[in-house]
Design a protein around this motif. Structure first.
Motif, short mmCIF file in Angstrom:
data_model
loop_
_atom_site.label_atom_id
_atom_site.label_comp_id
_atom_site.label_asym_id
_atom_site.label_seq_id
_atom_site.Cartn_x
_atom_site.Cartn_y
_atom_site.Cartn_z
N ILE A 1 11.73 -41.30 -18.29
CA ILE A 1 11.04 -41.35 -17.00
C ILE A 1 12.01 -41.86 -15.96
N PHE A 2 11.98 -41.25 -14.80
CA PHE A 2 12.73 -41.74 -13.65
C PHE A 2 11.99 -41.31 -12.40
N GLY A 3 12.42 -41.78 -11.26
CA GLY A 3 11.77 -41.40 -10.02
C GLY A 3 12.09 -42.36 -8.91
N LYS A 4 11.22 -42.40 -7.94
CA LYS A 4 11.37 -43.27 -6.78
C LYS A 4 10.38 -44.42 -6.91
N ASN A 5 10.90 -45.64 -6.88
CA ASN A 5 10.10 -46.86 -7.01
C ASN A 5 9.36 -46.95 -8.35
N VAL A 6 9.94 -46.38 -9.39
CA VAL A 6 9.38 -46.49 -10.74
C VAL A 6 9.83 -47.80 -11.39
N THR A 7 11.02 -48.26 -11.02
CA THR A 7 11.57 -49.49 -11.54
C THR A 7 12.33 -50.21 -10.42
N ALA B 1 15.07 -51.83 -11.15
CA ALA B 1 16.46 -51.86 -11.62
C ALA B 1 17.35 -50.99 -10.73
N ALA B 2 18.58 -51.40 -10.57
CA ALA B 2 19.55 -50.64 -9.78
C ALA B 2 19.98 -49.39 -10.54
N PRO B 3 20.21 -48.28 -9.83
CA PRO B 3 20.72 -47.08 -10.49
C PRO B 3 22.06 -47.33 -11.15
N GLY B 4 22.33 -46.62 -12.24
CA GLY B 4 23.59 -46.76 -12.96
C GLY B 4 23.37 -47.26 -14.35
N VAL C 1 12.77 -45.81 -19.28
CA VAL C 1 12.81 -45.64 -17.83
C VAL C 1 14.25 -45.80 -17.39
N ILE C 2 14.76 -44.82 -16.64
CA ILE C 2 16.14 -44.85 -16.19
C ILE C 2 16.18 -44.84 -14.67
#
Length: 91
Positions: free
Chosen positions: A74-80, A82-85, A29-30
């Motif tokens: 996997i990525f998306g909106k409210n998937v994790t 964690a902060a982007p980057g 998950v990114i």
């Protein structure tokens, strides 16, 4: 039918209490800041889009798989949370 210890030994283990486990990297998950930009980037890179699912305005998950890979991203909106980057090292 062979018992578990016999099966383990027949798979090359010298000790029936130690068994090899076939482990594979399947998913990461990114966190991203721009979901549509990330989606377009991976599409142009030739990755296969496996899923693009939204549930209302607050949740969206996208999954891509690189060509020839058994692992996906996997990525998306409210998937994790964690902060982007890039990830930071934990010390």
């Amino acid at each position: 039918m062979a018992n578990l210890k016999d099966e383990i030994r027949s798979n090359g283990s010298q000790d029936a209490s130690v068994a090899g486990v076939d482990m594979k990297f399947e998913l990461v998950v990114i966190p991203v800041s721009d979901v549509d930009r990330a989606k377009e980037f991976l599409r142009q890179a030739g990755w296969r889009l496996d899923a693009d699912f939204a549930a209302g305005d607050d949740y969206r998950v996208i999954q891509f798989t690189p060509p020839g890979s058994g692992g996906s991203v996997i990525f998306g909106k409210n998937v994790t949370t964690a902060a982007p980057g890039p990830p930071r090292a934990c010390i």
